[in-house]
Design an enzyme around this catalytic site. Structure first.
Site, PDB file in Angstrom:
ATOM      1  N   ARG A   1       0.690  -1.169  -0.084  1.00  0.00           N
ATOM      2  CA  ARG A   1       0.041  -0.050  -0.216  1.00  0.00           C
ATOM      3  C   ARG A   1       0.644   1.325   0.012  1.00  0.00           C
ATOM      4  O   ARG A   1       0.478   2.345  -0.373  1.00  0.00           O
ATOM      5  CB  ARG A   1      -1.028   0.047   0.966  1.00  0.00           C
ATOM      6  CG  ARG A   1      -2.055  -1.004   0.849  1.00  0.00           C
ATOM      7  CD  ARG A   1      -3.264  -1.186   2.002  1.00  0.00           C
ATOM      8  NE  ARG A   1      -2.311  -1.508   3.060  1.00  0.00           N
ATOM      9  CZ  ARG A   1      -2.349  -3.003   3.678  1.00  0.00           C
ATOM     10  NH1 ARG A   1      -3.034  -3.720   2.719  1.00  0.00           N
ATOM     11  NH2 ARG A   1      -1.860  -3.422   4.718  1.00  0.00           N
TER      12      ARG A   1
ATOM     13  N   GLU B   1       6.119 -11.518  15.129  1.00  0.00           N
ATOM     14  CA  GLU B   1       5.670 -12.066  16.419  1.00  0.00           C
ATOM     15  C   GLU B   1       6.035 -13.352  16.512  1.00  0.00           C
ATOM     16  O   GLU B   1       6.542 -14.131  17.537  1.00  0.00           O
ATOM     17  CB  GLU B   1       4.012 -12.097  16.357  1.00  0.00           C
ATOM     18  CG  GLU B   1       3.547 -12.523  17.813  1.00  0.00           C
ATOM     19  CD  GLU B   1       2.104 -12.193  17.845  1.00  0.00           C
ATOM     20  OE1 GLU B   1       1.574 -12.105  16.752  1.00  0.00           O
ATOM     21  OE2 GLU B   1       1.369 -12.540  18.763  1.00  0.00           O
TER      22      GLU B   1
HETATM   23  P1  AMP Z   1       4.210  -2.895  11.853  1.00  0.00           P
HETATM   24  O1  AMP Z   1       5.578  -3.394  11.167  1.00  0.00           O
HETATM   25  O2  AMP Z   1       3.843  -3.654  12.900  1.00  0.00           O
HETATM   26  O3  AMP Z   1       4.328  -1.004  12.060  1.00  0.00           O
HETATM   27  O4  AMP Z   1       3.247  -3.035  10.621  1.00  0.00           O
HETATM   28  C1  AMP Z   1       2.946  -2.222   9.705  1.00  0.00           C
HETATM   29  C2  AMP Z   1       2.882  -3.026   8.331  1.00  0.00           C
HETATM   30  O5  AMP Z   1       1.808  -3.809   8.697  1.00  0.00           O
HETATM   31  C3  AMP Z   1       2.075  -1.620   7.445  1.00  0.00           C
HETATM   32  O6  AMP Z   1       2.889  -2.022   6.124  1.00  0.00           O
HETATM   33  C4  AMP Z   1       0.580  -1.982   7.426  1.00  0.00           C
HETATM   34  O7  AMP Z   1      -0.081  -2.031   6.232  1.00  0.00           O
HETATM   35  C5  AMP Z   1       0.509  -3.438   8.115  1.00  0.00           C
HETATM   36  N1  AMP Z   1      -0.600  -3.249   9.125  1.00  0.00           N
HETATM   37  C6  AMP Z   1      -0.159  -3.747  10.423  1.00  0.00           C
HETATM   38  N2  AMP Z   1      -1.114  -3.551  11.555  1.00  0.00           N
HETATM   39  C7  AMP Z   1      -2.344  -3.007  10.448  1.00  0.00           C
HETATM   40  C8  AMP Z   1      -3.668  -2.937  10.840  1.00  0.00           C
HETATM   41  N3  AMP Z   1      -4.181  -2.931  11.827  1.00  0.00           N
HETATM   42  N4  AMP Z   1      -4.388  -2.494   9.695  1.00  0.00           N
HETATM   43  C9  AMP Z   1      -3.760  -2.503   8.416  1.00  0.00           C
HETATM   44  N5  AMP Z   1      -2.626  -2.665   7.960  1.00  0.00           N
HETATM   45  C10 AMP Z   1      -1.825  -3.053   8.955  1.00  0.00           C
END
Ligand code: AMP
Length: 185
Positions: A69, A106
């Site tokens: 995205r 995780e």
């Molecule tokens: P993080 O590495 O945990 O910050 O996760 C970020 C990535 O995962 C981004 O590329 C987001 O598109 C996706 N992502 C993580 N959590 C969500 C969520 N609750 N809703 C949508 N996309 C998420």
């Protein structure tokens, strides 16, 4: 608040849909596709991203988008600012020599890759993704960009899930970098 009292940016961001228990129980997925499908809303958000970057008053040579995205948002922002767009992809998608950065999930690990010849130490970049959650993905992308010698000026997100503390995860290791999100949830 009545819909008509919303600013154009608030109206656009209100189009992000909450999807409970997706992709697994306990996760509230933030679905930006209704916003992308709204011609006015998409334009308002891209204009706001571009305004935020201009207001930093820093030299920015390229937008780095995180698959997938981040590609949609980053490509449009790069076009608005008339600068280049650099793709950071999941493993095995890029056809030429890559730098690779692994990061913990995780359970297990994932990795991001970047073509070796797209950035160099003279470049200042902005990293773009849709959602900041734990910050692991953005931090891995930041580290990957720095392998090239390029400098990360800021991270831009459409939405930040505050309780997951991704902002802290990034700034604990990169205290100087800007972190901008259009909406906090
Ligand atoms: P993080 O590495 O945990 O910050 O996760 C970020 C990535 O995962 C981004 O590329 C987001 O598109 C996706 N992502 C993580 N959590 C969500 C969520 N609750 N809703 C949508 N996309 C998420």
């Amino acid at each position: 608040m009545a819909q008509s009292n919303l600013t154009p940016l608030d109206r656009a961001l209100s189009l992000i849909a909450d999807v409970p228990d997706y992709p697994k129980p306990g996760i509230l997925f933030k679905d930006i596709t209704p916003l992308l499908a709204d011609g006015i809303g998409f334009g308002v958000v891209i204009d706001e991203f571009a305004r935020s970057i201009r207001s930093l008053n820093k030299k920015v040579d390229a937008i780095v988008g995180i698959e997938s995205r981040g590609f949609i948002l980053g490509g449009a922002i790069a076009k608005a600012l008339e600068i280049g767009f650099v793709t950071v992809r999941k493993p095995g998608k890029l056809p030429r020599d890559v730098y690779r950065k692994e990061y913990a999930l995780e359970y297990g690990f994932d990795a991001l890759e970047l073509h070796k010849d797209l950035l160099d130490p003279s470049d200042n970049v902005i990293i773009v993704d849709d959602v900041l959650a734990t910050g692991g993905t953005a931090l891995a992308c930041h580290d990957l960009v720095e392998i090239t010698g390029a400098k990360v000026v800021a991270h831009l997100f459409m939405l930040e899930i505050e309780f997951l503390q991704g902002r802290k995860m990034i700034s604990d290791t990169h205290s100087e970098v800007g972190i901008i999100s259009l909406l906090k949830a």
